[in-house]
Design a protein around this motif. Structure first.
Motif: not given
Length: 153
Positions: A73-77
């Motif tokens: 998710l936010e760690d690898d958009p």
């Protein structure tokens, strides 16, 4: 091939359908025959006998014509956005799509995340909520890991 039944079964152009409970071993066998020197047309029952019987009972079974499993998710958009975009592209090609949300990606399925999140996709990808709405509008199947979701609440 030694018996008359064997010769008839493996005759040129014969169609063979392999069945096992879940479909995996039947696929391996069909693939072996496909790549063998036998001139037969091998098939297998996708999902196996178990899935076939569930469909006969009217139960919904995942059709994995196109399967995307999102874990980031936010760690690898970028990985998340590209995964959603590929799912839409498959649906646009007429495939039945299934999106499975696991680990951090399960947050996409919550109302609280929709209100307060920091997920921004790089250009040229559209915002995640638009991509998800497009998948839903194309009758995509979306499944969310319940255990993963409970861990993140």
């Amino acid at each position: 091939q030694r018996t008359e039944d064997g010769k008839k079964l493996l005759s040129d152009g014969a169609k063979l359908c392999f069945i096992c409970p879940r479909g995996g071993r039947a696929k391996i066998t069909a693939d072996w025959f496909y790549n063998s020197s036998f001139n037969v047309e091998p098939y297998y029952l996708k999902g196996g006998l178990t899935e076939f019987k569930e469909q006969e009972k009217g139960k919904v079974v995942i059709d994995d014509d196109f399967l995307m499993i999102l874990t980031k998710l936010e760690d690898d958009p970028e990985k998340c956005g590209v995964g959603l975009q590929l799912t839409i592209a498959a649906a646009n090609k007429g495939k039945t799509v299934t999106l499975v949300l696991m680990h951090d990606a399960t947050r996409l399925a919550t109302k609280s995340y929709a209100k307060d999140n920091k997920l921004t996709f790089p250009e040229p990808l559209k915002p995640w909520n638009e991509l998800l709405k497009t998948i839903i509008s194309k009758m995509g199947n979306i499944y969310c890991c319940n255990t993963c979701l409970k861990i993140r609440k």
